[in-house]
Write a protein that holds these residues in place. Structure first.
Motif, PDB file in Angstrom:
ATOM      1  N   PHE A  16       0.872  -1.173   0.000  1.00 29.92           N
ATOM      2  CA  PHE A  16       0.000   0.000   0.000  1.00 29.92           C
ATOM      3  C   PHE A  16       0.907   1.221   0.000  1.00 29.92           C
ATOM      4  CE2 PHE A  16      -2.521  -3.282   2.044  1.00 29.92           C
ATOM      5  CZ  PHE A  16      -3.760  -3.119   1.448  1.00 29.92           C
ATOM      6  N   GLY A  17       0.779   2.044  -0.970  1.00 28.13           N
ATOM      7  CA  GLY A  17       1.631   3.223  -1.007  1.00 28.13           C
ATOM      8  C   GLY A  17       1.145   4.207  -2.047  1.00 28.13           C
ATOM      9  N   VAL A  25      -1.343  -1.232  -4.219  1.00 36.13           N
ATOM     10  CA  VAL A  25      -2.580  -0.450  -4.046  1.00 36.13           C
ATOM     11  C   VAL A  25      -2.200   0.978  -3.691  1.00 36.13           C
ATOM     12  CG1 VAL A  25      -4.766  -0.274  -2.819  1.00 36.13           C
ATOM     13  CG2 VAL A  25      -3.753  -2.514  -3.200  1.00 36.13           C
ATOM     14  N   ASP A  26      -2.672   1.901  -4.483  1.00 28.60           N
ATOM     15  CA  ASP A  26      -2.483   3.327  -4.183  1.00 28.60           C
ATOM     16  C   ASP A  26      -3.858   3.895  -3.823  1.00 28.60           C
ATOM     17  OD1 ASP A  26      -2.032   6.021  -4.066  1.00 28.60           O
ATOM     18  OD2 ASP A  26      -0.808   6.107  -5.877  1.00 28.60           O
ATOM     19  N   PRO A  27      -4.173   3.944  -2.522  1.00 30.18           N
ATOM     20  CA  PRO A  27      -5.530   4.383  -2.138  1.00 30.18           C
ATOM     21  C   PRO A  27      -5.808   5.826  -2.539  1.00 30.18           C
ATOM     22  CG  PRO A  27      -4.399   3.308  -0.300  1.00 30.18           C
ATOM     23  CD  PRO A  27      -3.367   3.560  -1.353  1.00 30.18           C
ATOM     24  N   GLY A  28      -4.766   6.663  -2.513  1.00 33.19           N
ATOM     25  CA  GLY A  28      -4.979   8.064  -2.859  1.00 33.19           C
ATOM     26  C   GLY A  28      -5.360   8.247  -4.311  1.00 33.19           C
ATOM     27  N   ALA A  29      -4.699   7.482  -5.181  1.00 29.66           N
ATOM     28  CA  ALA A  29      -4.994   7.587  -6.615  1.00 29.66           C
ATOM     29  C   ALA A  29      -6.086   6.615  -7.037  1.00 29.66           C
ATOM     30  CB  ALA A  29      -3.730   7.293  -7.417  1.00 29.66           C
ATOM     31  N   ARG A  30      -6.571   5.835  -6.088  1.00 28.53           N
ATOM     32  CA  ARG A  30      -7.588   4.814  -6.365  1.00 28.53           C
ATOM     33  C   ARG A  30      -7.121   3.901  -7.496  1.00 28.53           C
ATOM     34  NH1 ARG A  30     -13.480   7.707  -5.893  1.00 28.53           N
ATOM     35  NH2 ARG A  30     -13.055   8.893  -4.030  1.00 28.53           N
ATOM     36  N   ALA A  31      -5.889   3.469  -7.392  1.00 26.12           N
ATOM     37  CA  ALA A  31      -5.304   2.635  -8.448  1.00 26.12           C
ATOM     38  C   ALA A  31      -4.840   1.310  -7.855  1.00 26.12           C
ATOM     39  CB  ALA A  31      -4.127   3.351  -9.093  1.00 26.12           C
ATOM     40  N   GLY A  80     -10.371   6.945  -1.785  1.00 25.80           N
ATOM     41  CA  GLY A  80      -9.589   8.066  -2.278  1.00 25.80           C
ATOM     42  C   GLY A  80      -8.691   8.708  -1.250  1.00 25.80           C
ATOM     43  N   SER A 114      -5.318   8.453   1.105  1.00 28.28           N
ATOM     44  CA  SER A 114      -4.068   7.723   1.264  1.00 28.28           C
ATOM     45  C   SER A 114      -3.928   7.253   2.703  1.00 28.28           C
ATOM     46  CB  SER A 114      -2.891   8.613   0.905  1.00 28.28           C
ATOM     47  OG  SER A 114      -2.988   9.027  -0.436  1.00 28.28           O
ATOM     48  N   ALA A 129      -6.238  -1.688 -12.547  1.00 25.24           N
ATOM     49  CA  ALA A 129      -7.641  -1.334 -12.328  1.00 25.24           C
ATOM     50  C   ALA A 129      -7.720  -0.058 -11.503  1.00 25.24           C
ATOM     51  CB  ALA A 129      -8.374  -2.466 -11.616  1.00 25.24           C
ATOM     52  N   HIS A 130      -8.800   0.638 -11.649  1.00 28.28           N
ATOM     53  CA  HIS A 130      -9.080   1.824 -10.841  1.00 28.28           C
ATOM     54  C   HIS A 130     -10.469   1.684 -10.236  1.00 28.28           C
ATOM     55  CE1 HIS A 130      -5.742   3.373 -13.236  1.00 28.28           C
ATOM     56  NE2 HIS A 130      -5.599   4.302 -12.315  1.00 28.28           N
ATOM     57  N   TRP A 131     -10.701   2.395  -9.148  1.00 30.69           N
ATOM     58  CA  TRP A 131     -12.041   2.353  -8.566  1.00 30.69           C
ATOM     59  C   TRP A 131     -12.483   3.731  -8.154  1.00 30.69           C
ATOM     60  CZ3 TRP A 131      -7.697   1.167  -5.770  1.00 30.69           C
ATOM     61  CH2 TRP A 131      -7.530   1.782  -4.530  1.00 30.69           C
TER      62      TRP A 131
END
Lengths: 129, 135
Positions: free
Chosen positions: A34-35, A63-69, B95, B97, B133-135
């Motif tokens: 995650f980064g 997983v890049d939660p900020g970029a939703r990628a 969305g 981080s 993939a993107h969400w």
């Protein structure tokens, strides 16, 4: 990285168990990261994967939660067991849970799918009766 | 070719008598059942044994029985259904981080510790596969 949230110990251990199970069934090494990617997410994930020990037999879930990628990168040997179709299916399973805010649950589901898709069938004809 | 025998008066009388006996039997059966039921009804002041009204409920009892009890049951079922997901802890906002730096988790008991092995700026190999993939 902007202020956000943390993975709990419970979530970490759940992901680790899922990675272990997937690795046991496939003989591959599953790594989750995650980064935040500084630029192109895919290129960043590929460079991270290339830096892993025994990257040929490794699968990186980035997983890049900020970029939703989400990026799933498989090594040269790992892609023989987990093809693009299997990786895409797993990514769909993951993003469906990511979209409701369940990062850990999505990764666990995805690892499970990757592990089942890449499971090596037992070779029975070489077994001695 | 056979010919039908003419119906005599005696045969007509016999048929009529049989029908009469059948009718009397049916009437007697229904009458006996009705009389038996009526006897029980009379013996229980006009109510059958299982339909006699009991002591009436007060308003409080009625509310407890028809409002509070179903409400408690509903709450219990809702708790059983929603409880497990409540115990999972906070969910992540989409969305957002993570507050910490990169988090690495591997299934090799930490032997792959990518934090030490990853070389920044290293190019990916051309034989890599996977999916995005993107969400």
């Amino acid at each position: 990285m902007p202020t956000g949230e943390r993975l709990t110990e419970r979530e970490r251990s759940a992901i680790q168990r899922a990675a272990e199970r997937a690795g046991t069934g496939t003989g591959l090494t599953f790594t989750v990261c995650f980064g935040a990617a500084p630029g192109d997410v895919r290129a960043h994930a590929r460079s991270l994967h290339a830096g892993l020990a025994d990257s040929a037999h490794s699968v990186l879930v980035f997983v890049d939660p900020g970029a939703r990628a989400l990026e799933i990168v498989t090594g040269a040997e790992a892609r023989r067991q987990i093809d693009a179709r299997g990786a895409t299916l797993a990514s769909l399973a993951m993003t469906s849970k990511f979209s409701v805010g369940d990062l850990a649950g999505g990764v666990v589901d995805g690892l499970q799918m990757l592990g089942e898709g890449g499971r090596r069938p037992p070779i029975l004809h070489t077994s001695t009766p | 070719m056979a010919t039908l025998a003419p119906v005599t008066t005696l045969q007509v009388l016999r048929r009529a008598a049989r029908s009469l006996v059948r009718g009397v039997m049916i009437t007697a059966s229904v009458a006996c059942a009705a009389v038996g039921t009526a006897t029980v009804a009379v013996a229980t002041n006009g109510y059958e044994e299982a339909t006699q009204p009991g002591v009436g409920l007060t308003v409080v009892q009625t509310l407890l029985l028809y409002v509070a009890a179903p409400g408690v049951l509903f709450a219990l079922i809702a708790l059983v259904v929603v409880g497990p997901s409540l115990g999972k802890g906070p969910r992540h906002r989409t969305g957002t981080s993570l507050a910490t730096g990169p988090v690495w988790i591997d299934g090799a008991g930490g032997q792959h510790r990518p934090a030490e092995t990853v070389t920044p700026g290293r190019q990916g190999a051309s034989d890599q596969g996977g999916a995005s993939a993107h969400w």
